[in-house]
Motif scaffolding. Structure first.
Motif, PDB file in Angstrom:
ATOM      1  N   ASN A 126      48.736  50.995  30.742  1.00 19.79           N
ATOM      2  CA  ASN A 126      48.877  49.969  31.305  1.00 19.79           C
ATOM      3  C   ASN A 126      47.746  50.007  32.488  1.00 19.79           C
ATOM      4  N   VAL A 127      47.112  48.833  32.280  1.00 20.41           N
ATOM      5  CA  VAL A 127      45.879  48.490  33.307  1.00 20.41           C
ATOM      6  C   VAL A 127      46.228  47.273  34.192  1.00 20.41           C
ATOM      7  N   ARG A 128      45.671  47.548  35.313  1.00 19.41           N
ATOM      8  CA  ARG A 128      45.766  46.324  36.415  1.00 19.41           C
ATOM      9  C   ARG A 128      44.459  46.394  37.272  1.00 19.41           C
ATOM     10  N   ALA A 129      44.208  45.086  37.625  1.00 22.07           N
ATOM     11  CA  ALA A 129      42.927  44.856  38.277  1.00 22.07           C
ATOM     12  C   ALA A 129      43.433  44.204  39.616  1.00 22.07           C
ATOM     13  N   TRP A 130      42.737  44.454  40.745  1.00 14.29           N
ATOM     14  CA  TRP A 130      42.890  43.874  42.119  1.00 14.29           C
ATOM     15  C   TRP A 130      41.631  43.889  42.818  1.00 14.29           C
ATOM     16  N   LEU A 137      35.305  44.066  33.219  1.00 17.51           N
ATOM     17  CA  LEU A 137      34.208  43.502  34.276  1.00 17.51           C
ATOM     18  C   LEU A 137      34.761  43.668  35.588  1.00 17.51           C
ATOM     19  N   THR A 138      34.195  44.327  36.327  1.00 18.82           N
ATOM     20  CA  THR A 138      34.627  44.358  37.835  1.00 18.82           C
ATOM     21  C   THR A 138      34.122  43.149  38.896  1.00 18.82           C
ATOM     22  N   HIS A 139      33.211  42.775  38.341  1.00 20.86           N
ATOM     23  CA  HIS A 139      32.547  41.515  39.293  1.00 20.86           C
ATOM     24  C   HIS A 139      31.549  40.686  38.684  1.00 20.86           C
ATOM     25  N   GLY A 140      31.096  39.409  39.277  1.00 19.54           N
ATOM     26  CA  GLY A 140      29.932  38.678  38.484  1.00 19.54           C
ATOM     27  C   GLY A 140      28.683  38.956  39.082  1.00 19.54           C
ATOM     28  N   GLU A 172      35.485  36.749  23.443  1.00 18.47           N
ATOM     29  CA  GLU A 172      36.803  36.190  23.960  1.00 18.47           C
ATOM     30  C   GLU A 172      36.988  36.846  25.211  1.00 18.47           C
ATOM     31  N   PHE A 173      37.150  36.009  26.348  1.00 14.47           N
ATOM     32  CA  PHE A 173      37.573  36.259  27.712  1.00 14.47           C
ATOM     33  C   PHE A 173      38.833  36.170  28.024  1.00 14.47           C
ATOM     34  N   ARG A 174      39.545  37.158  28.454  1.00 19.28           N
ATOM     35  CA  ARG A 174      41.092  37.381  28.558  1.00 19.28           C
ATOM     36  C   ARG A 174      41.189  37.648  30.096  1.00 19.28           C
ATOM     37  N   PRO A 175      41.829  36.831  30.946  1.00 17.64           N
ATOM     38  CA  PRO A 175      42.273  36.976  32.354  1.00 17.64           C
ATOM     39  C   PRO A 175      42.925  38.511  32.221  1.00 17.64           C
ATOM     40  N   ALA A 176      42.479  39.339  33.483  1.00 21.40           N
ATOM     41  CA  ALA A 176      43.024  40.676  33.945  1.00 21.40           C
ATOM     42  C   ALA A 176      44.224  40.508  35.013  1.00 21.40           C
ATOM     43  N   ASP A 177      44.402  39.224  35.558  1.00 23.42           N
ATOM     44  CA  ASP A 177      44.934  39.327  36.772  1.00 23.42           C
ATOM     45  C   ASP A 177      46.501  39.712  36.805  1.00 23.42           C
ATOM     46  N   ALA A 192      38.855  40.400  32.372  1.00 21.27           N
ATOM     47  CA  ALA A 192      38.174  40.211  33.975  1.00 21.27           C
ATOM     48  C   ALA A 192      39.133  39.277  34.538  1.00 21.27           C
ATOM     49  N   PRO A 193      39.284  39.339  35.890  1.00 22.35           N
ATOM     50  CA  PRO A 193      40.093  38.383  36.681  1.00 22.35           C
ATOM     51  C   PRO A 193      39.282  37.016  36.369  1.00 22.35           C
ATOM     52  N   GLU A 194      40.204  36.152  36.587  1.00 22.55           N
ATOM     53  CA  GLU A 194      39.959  34.726  36.266  1.00 22.55           C
ATOM     54  C   GLU A 194      38.616  34.249  37.061  1.00 22.55           C
ATOM     55  N   VAL A 195      38.621  34.768  38.557  1.00 18.84           N
ATOM     56  CA  VAL A 195      37.270  34.191  39.184  1.00 18.84           C
ATOM     57  C   VAL A 195      35.976  34.766  38.820  1.00 18.84           C
TER      58      VAL A 195
END
Length: 262
Positions: free
Chosen positions: A140-144, A77-80, A126-131, A106-109
């Motif tokens: 290898n995946v990163r989100a910012w 997920l990119t955002h809410g 199940e939600f997993r933080p991507a931060d 998704a990022p924790e926020v």
């Protein structure tokens, strides 16, 4: 076997056609469907990681049926915002019905925003933080965080293959990126970038996504080997021929790109 990226949805927050609009693009979309666009989402079909979707808007069920798909094991997920998460209850119901547990990164926020709006989703997802970054198959995946202009912020995802070094990124909702926000987008093999209008004329402070003119200028700086523009509004007419660089194209529903070619 090479992973494949498939564009299931290529539209902006309103999709195309807009129900209230009689412009030429919306009229064509109703008649012959070339410009018909679900809200933006892509599917990664990876031989190691399975089916992974990025974003899950309110068109999720219809886009899955159109693509001949019945389930996706994972979501990023990119955002809410609703056009990116409005289909999560339907995906959760698919998980419940099939007695399978989905996994959403998704990022924790964003996790906090989603679970506050839909508190029952954690029963089947199940939600997993991507931060801090994570691994999906060979990627290898990163989100910012990226600037989303008038609409606040969103997130982009970058994928780097651990063996081949092939890299690509998905950034559908951004404008006016800072140097730090642009840095992970530089020198990619493929950049998928959101561009709602060819040239948007409303005041800059009210805008939230690059237009095509700005995106082409950004590409000259970032220098990806190839780029695809998505998140298209009813200003973009796919029945027209646009003067784009050879390595740049507009996304179309069903477009497939092999990740790692070239």
């Amino acid at each position: 076997m090479t992973a494949t990226l498939r564009f299931l949805g290529t539209g902006d927050a309103m999709g195309v056609p807009r129900v209230y609009c009689d412009c030429a693009v919306c009229t064509e979309a109703r008649a012959t469907g070339v410009n018909r666009r679900f809200r933006s989402a892509v599917l990664i079909d990876d031989p190691e990681a399975g089916h992974i979707m990025i974003d899950c808007g309110p068109d999720w069920g219809r886009m899955m049926e159109t693509a001949g798909l019945r389930f996706a094991e994972r979501m990023l997920l990119t955002h809410g915002h609703y056009d990116h998460i409005g289909g999560l209850p339907e995906w959760a119901d698919a998980c419940r019905w099939q007695e399978r547990r989905g996994v959403a990164y998704a990022p924790e926020v964003t996790i906090a925003e989603v679970t506050a709006r839909f508190p029952w989703l954690s029963r089947t997802i199940e939600f997993r933080p991507a931060d801090g970054g994570f691994r999906l198959g060979g990627w290898n995946v990163r989100a910012w965080r990226v600037n989303h202009g008038h609409n606040g912020y969103a997130h982009a995802y970058r994928f780097d293959h651990a063996e081949t070094g092939w890299s690509w990124a998905y950034c559908p909702d951004a404008i006016g990126l800072s140097e730090a926000e642009k840095a992970p987008l530089a020198g990619l093999d493929l950049l998928v970038l959101g561009t709602s209008f060819w040239h948007e004329t409303i005041p800059y402070e009210r805008r939230s996504v690059h237009d095509v003119v700005e995106a082409l200028e950004l590409l000259r700086e970032l220098k990806p080997r190839a780029a695809v523009f998505t998140h298209l509004s009813h200003d973009i007419d796919l029945t027209r021929r646009y003067e784009l660089p050879e390595s740049v194209r507009f996304a179309e529903t069903g477009l497939r790109i092999r990740l790692g070619d070239g």
